[in-house]
Design an enzyme around this catalytic site. Structure first.
Site, mmCIF file in Angstrom:
data_model
loop_
_atom_site.group_PDB
_atom_site.id
_atom_site.type_symbol
_atom_site.label_atom_id
_atom_site.label_comp_id
_atom_site.label_asym_id
_atom_site.label_seq_id
_atom_site.Cartn_x
_atom_site.Cartn_y
_atom_site.Cartn_z
ATOM 1 N N ASP A 1 0.810 -1.225 0.000
ATOM 2 C CA ASP A 1 0.000 0.000 0.000
ATOM 3 C C ASP A 1 0.839 1.271 0.000
ATOM 4 O O ASP A 1 0.312 2.361 0.194
ATOM 5 C CB ASP A 1 -0.950 0.004 1.200
ATOM 6 C CG ASP A 1 -0.202 -0.034 2.533
ATOM 7 O OD1 ASP A 1 1.037 0.097 2.519
ATOM 8 O OD2 ASP A 1 -0.863 -0.202 3.578
ATOM 9 N N ASN B 1 52.253 -3.638 -48.272
ATOM 10 C CA ASN B 1 53.014 -4.787 -48.761
ATOM 11 C C ASN B 1 54.479 -4.369 -48.906
ATOM 12 O O ASN B 1 54.862 -3.713 -49.860
ATOM 13 C CB ASN B 1 52.465 -5.254 -50.106
ATOM 14 C CG ASN B 1 53.113 -6.537 -50.586
ATOM 15 O OD1 ASN B 1 54.157 -6.954 -50.078
ATOM 16 N ND2 ASN B 1 52.501 -7.182 -51.572
ATOM 17 N N ASN C 1 56.932 -12.701 -50.389
ATOM 18 C CA ASN C 1 56.176 -13.660 -49.573
ATOM 19 C C ASN C 1 54.693 -13.732 -49.941
ATOM 20 O O ASN C 1 53.908 -14.391 -49.262
ATOM 21 C CB ASN C 1 56.331 -13.352 -48.071
ATOM 22 C CG ASN C 1 55.796 -11.972 -47.688
ATOM 23 O OD1 ASN C 1 54.835 -11.479 -48.259
ATOM 24 N ND2 ASN C 1 56.444 -11.353 -46.703
ATOM 25 N N ASP D 1 42.223 -12.066 -26.668
ATOM 26 C CA ASP D 1 40.961 -12.213 -27.380
ATOM 27 C C ASP D 1 39.907 -12.919 -26.531
ATOM 28 O O ASP D 1 40.225 -13.749 -25.686
ATOM 29 C CB ASP D 1 41.233 -13.008 -28.661
ATOM 30 C CG ASP D 1 40.065 -13.018 -29.610
ATOM 31 O OD1 ASP D 1 39.597 -11.930 -29.966
ATOM 32 O OD2 ASP D 1 39.622 -14.117 -29.985
ATOM 33 N N GLU E 1 40.011 -8.159 -24.591
ATOM 34 C CA GLU E 1 38.950 -7.746 -25.503
ATOM 35 C C GLU E 1 37.616 -7.916 -24.786
ATOM 36 O O GLU E 1 37.150 -9.022 -24.561
ATOM 37 C CB GLU E 1 38.961 -8.595 -26.772
ATOM 38 C CG GLU E 1 37.915 -8.137 -27.769
ATOM 39 C CD GLU E 1 37.210 -9.286 -28.465
ATOM 40 O OE1 GLU E 1 36.462 -9.015 -29.408
ATOM 41 O OE2 GLU E 1 37.379 -10.439 -28.058
ATOM 42 N N ASP F 1 36.358 -5.018 -35.901
ATOM 43 C CA ASP F 1 35.092 -5.705 -35.657
ATOM 44 C C ASP F 1 33.877 -4.824 -35.876
ATOM 45 O O ASP F 1 32.751 -5.268 -35.641
ATOM 46 C CB ASP F 1 35.055 -6.231 -34.220
ATOM 47 C CG ASP F 1 35.807 -7.531 -34.058
ATOM 48 O OD1 ASP F 1 35.846 -8.311 -35.018
ATOM 49 O OD2 ASP F 1 36.349 -7.770 -32.969
#
Length: 917
Positions: free
Chosen positions: A222, A383, A388, A642, A675, A740
């Protein structure tokens, strides 16, 4: 790598008592973003590794409206996925197309993922209530139709009221205006016996009625305890002392106010959480499983119609604590749905206010506090050694390598992909390329580099390691790495590398699904065992012996670390994009990634101290170092670790103990950062990490520069400032985007995630650029290690992963943007006493204006101010004395303090970085 990393695989003013001052509390109202930004309606999105089952383009994609939930009314939302296959899934709820506001287990903001395991295909409906933020699914919870809900009768004013289960826990409620008196209340419900009970209403007014279906009990509240008179503000530096995180054995005092005469007893419930997975993959603070201690509160007086209560306690052990207050042994006052600040009074279901207690003596590397970091996705930066480029000819299994021209776009499915496979497109970037561009980075002002994984791996992102002891030949070799590290050290730079120790690739020496390697991998071993069991009828012991005999007869050897036992592989036939297989535990539904078993990590529990996996990764054997410390021999200064929540926390504690005994080649203390996409407090108690990726700041800044209310951003950051120890706060990896996420300039310019390979016609480049400049100023002025994603400063744009991983635009950079970044970084680097180490205080965060002050120990001050609206003049109360002149380091404009205020003229979508002269 986060749950979103592999989308490509499916494709205030306070006293300077501390270096950051306790702010004046400000209310929060979350702003819409992404697709939902065009509407005032809240977009409730079901996110998880199950999204693609419902037509979403990717997993863990909050902006994908394919799984937007249906508004069922009364704050309830639902979404159904038909015939979900058997398996284990993880999910939660995201709001308005981003991670800025999300809810998990028990309705907690930034809470743990919710786990769902199906033994057979099933239609599953997911439920969410936007008032309580509680979540459920039809596999374990029954949502009643309106016609089946409990109905309250027998109470005038509430007669016939329908009761609803807002906490999705069979605890139904309603409220109504009722006169004082004694009533015979009845709950009528289809298919159930009526429940009748006498209820006493002492005071006329709004009464809350509850029905506990399990206990068959009716409760009437109440309002004898006036809810609007009960207050505790965790952001008030009088009501909570000390204001922020505290060292173990530090006394803490809390204060609470209640309506005069309403409460006869008050107590504090303090819970020390434990880290559990609740059946999922992530470890999170679990207050339900924690240990709770009750402390009686003392009434200290009455003032302005309120009784004042206080309690002091001393947490003896470090960890994540939560607290709430219990009044008259009936109702609880705890945190509400927005973490921190004031809370709410309820019968049950409030959330704990957080208190972070850290290990005494917790210290983090000073070099990271002073660093300006640059994140490089190595295949896409430069590069430097074309010899490679053809160092290997397969990606995963027998998948071919796809070579792409530097000015081409990342493969992203469909006609432009080039083949049926994903993550097998390479552009030629390498370690030599980073070395050759160090002068460029030095001129920009960069002092640290964070590089995504460089291990031998199958894919272009390299989160699917093949061999922790090698470098991907596409990137070079250990000589190339040592050359890079040496050249960085000459320039006073630090190298941070990505460490992935939750999982490896299915095409790795440890798992060897495709039978490529001379040492027996786990899949190779167990698939042979299961073939023998299923085809030759051997029992497991005989099958193991025969499998070993056959493999050794073929010339293979077994690892002394017993790789064959590191994974969960089951005798159950299945298939995926690579063909038929025996089922195995994969990471978030991505079959290319195989996680290690939790129980094989040292520190998994008190009894697990040394394991084969632990020796291989950490401790080493026979004079050979473990993987993690060994890489420091090649010039590392730190690890970015990670999916940190998915590794047992005891292992990370062991990693800290080991790594912190190491010195880098530069003689510095190594950095450990995790992460984390949510609040990272659980890693910042002094026993695991120094820092985490600050996605919370990224979301807050994004919402603000895109037109949101400055109060919302400051509320988010205030909670972080309170939860994080000072040592961690000043080491945070502050970002505005990453590998991401979509590129910040693209998102800020209105770009949409559902455009997979946008051009400048798909967003407003100039608007995105203006907002990116604001974000850069905010980030470079704020405590922590500002981190720039490669190419942001050159105007590179891109949609969500993998489009955000476009190559650096050498020869076509945005020179104006590069010049701007250089100037802002220079300002920070030349004033580290202020921006790297100085105290922080929010001056004003209201509407379109966000202004904060940084103050060095010497008393020198700087003011950073941003305006996300139209050009306007703002008055800001400051702490500097009248007559103090500030000069903007970006424009050279000046402003002088008068009557305790600084008057600033700020253009549309503009910012200033002002230093006191």
């Amino acid at each position: 790598m986060t749950r979103k990393q592999l989308l490509t695989l499916s494709l205030t003013l306070g006293l300077f008592a501390t270096p950051f001052a306790a702010p004046v509390p400000m209310a929060s109202s979350i702003c819409s973003v992404a697709q939902a930004a065009e509407s005032s309606e809240r977009a409730i999105v079901l996110v998880g590794d199950l999204q693609t089952l419902a037509g979403a383009g990717a997993k863990w994609a909050p902006s994908d409206m394919a799984t937007r939930m249906h508004d069922d009314g009364n704050g309830f939302y639902s979404f159904t996925i038909r015939q979900m296959p058997a398996g284990t899934y993880n999910y939660k709820i995201a709001i308005n197309g981003s991670w800025a506001e999300n809810y998990g287990l028990n309705g907690m903001a930034d809470g743990a993922n919710i786990s769902l395991t199906l033994d057979a295909p099933e239609d599953v409906t997911f439920y969410y209530n936007d008032k309580t933020h509680h979540i459920a699914d039809s596999h374990s919870y029954q949502m009643l139709a309106d016609s089946d809900l409990p109905v309250l009768t027998g109470v005038p004013g509430a007669d016939g009221a329908v009761m609803r289960d807002e906490m999705l826990s069979d605890f139904y409620e309603t409220d109504a205006n009722v006169a004082a008196g004694t009533y015979t209340a009845t709950i009528a419900q289809a298919g159930a016996e009526p429940v009748t009970q006498t209820v006493h209403i002492a005071k006329a007014g709004n009464v809350a009625f509850y029905f506990d279906a399990a206990a068959k009990r009716i409760i009437a509240d109440d309002g004898s305890i006036h809810a609007d008179a009960v207050t505790h503000d965790s952001w008030d530096n009088v009501q909570r002392v000390p204001w922020g995180a505290v060292a173990e054995n530090t006394p803490v005092t809390l204060k609470l106010a209640t309506g005069a005469g309403d409460v006869t007893s008050a107590k504090l419930l303090l819970t020390k959480s434990v880290m559990t997975t609740k059946g999922g993959d992530e470890y999170n603070p679990d207050f339900d499983a924690g240990q709770t201690t009750a402390y009686a509160m003392t009434k200290t007086g009455t003032q302005d119609g309120k009784d004042l209560w206080t309690v002091t306690f001393t947490p003896r052990a470090y960890g994540i604590y939560g607290y709430k207050f219990v009044l008259n042994d009936t109702k609880e006052y705890g945190d509400d749905t927005k973490p921190g600040g004031t809370g709410e009074l309820k019968l049950r279901g409030t959330k704990p206010f957080q208190l972070t207690v850290y290990k005494k003596g917790y210290e983090t590397p000073d070099w990271a506090k002073e660093a300006v970091c640059y994140q490089i996705f190595p295949d896409r930066f430069y590069n430097g050694d074309p010899s490679n480029d053809n160092a290997r000819d397969t990606a995963r299994g027998k998948q071919p390598v796809q070579h792409r021209a530097w000015d081409a776009l990342p493969a992203n499915g469909g006609a432009t992909d080039g083949d049926e496979w994903v993550c097998n497109d390479f552009f030629g970037g390498d370690l030599a390329g980073i070395t050759q561009k160090l002068d460029y980075l030095q001129k920009l002002g960069i002092t640290a580099i964070y590089v995504n994984p460089i291990y031998g791996a199958s894919s272009n992102h390299r989160y699917d390691a093949r061999d922790y002891g090698t470098i991907d030949p596409f990137l070079g070799d250990f000589d190339a790495l040592q050359t890079l590290a040496s050249e960085m050290q000459k320039r006073g730079m630090h190298l941070i590398m990505d460490g992935v120790y939750n999982h490896v690739g299915d095409d790795s020496i440890y798992f060897d699904r495709y039978g490529k390697y001379p040492t027996v991998g786990a899949y190779e071993y167990w698939s042979r065992i299961y073939d023998l069991e299923n085809n030759a009828g051997l029992d497991e012991a005989a099958a193991k012996a025969e499998a070993r005999h056959e493999l050794e007869a073929e010339g293979q050897t077994f690892s002394p670390y017993h790789w064959e036992n590191w994974f969960d592989i089951w005798n159950r036939k299945a298939s995926d994009e690579m063909g038929a297989k025996y089922a195995y535990h994969d990471w978030q539904g991505f079959s290319s990634l195989a996680p290690f078993r939790d129980k094989d990590f040292p520190g998994y529990d008190a009894a697990t101290q040394h394991t084969d996996l632990g020796d291989y990764l950490l401790y080493g054997r026979n004079g050979e170092k473990g993987v993690i410390p060994k890489w420091f021999d090649y010039g590392l200064s730190g690890w970015r670790l990670d999916v940190a929540k998915e590794v047992p926390p005891g292992f990370w504690a062991n990693v800290r103990d080991t790594v912190k005994t190491t010195q880098t080649q530069s003689g510095d203390t190594p950095l450990l950062l995790g992460e984390i996409w949510q609040d990272g407090s659980q890693f910042l108690t002094g026993d695991t990490f120094d820092s985490v990726m600050n996605y919370k700041l990224s979301d807050a800044v994004k919402n603000f520069v895109m037109g949101g209310n400055a109060k919302d951003a400051d509320d988010t950051l205030t909670q972080l400032r309170q939860n994080y120890p000072e040592q961690a706060l000043y080491d945070l990896m502050n970002i505005v985007d990453s590998h991401d996420t979509a590129r910040a300039i693209y998102t800020y310019g209105g770009g949409k995630d559902d455009v997979l390979q946008p051009t400048k016609a798909d967003f407003d480049y100039d608007l995105g650029k203006a907002r990116l400049k604001m974000a850069a100023v905010f980030e470079l002025g704020y405590p922590g290690m500002p981190t720039i994603y490669y190419g942001d400063e050159a105007g590179q744009y891109g949609s969500k992963d993998p489009d955000c991983r476009r190559t650096f635009p050498w020869g076509s950079e945005d020179k104006d943007l590069q010049k701007f970044y250089t100037k802002v970084i220079k300002t920070r680097n030349e004033h580290k006493d202020i921006f790297a180490h100085g105290a922080l205080q929010t001056l004003k965060a209201d509407g379109s204006l966000y202004a904060y002050e940084r103050k060095a120990e010497s008393g020198k001050t700087a003011i950073v101010a941003l305006n996300n609206g139209k050009a306007a003049t703002f008055e800001i109360a400051v702490t500097a004395p009248d007559g103090t002149t500030y000069r903007d380091q970006l424009s050279s404009k000046k402003a002088t303090v008068k009557d305790g205020k600084l008057t600033l003229k700020l253009g549309e979508n503009s910012s200033v970085m002002m230093l006191a002269e």
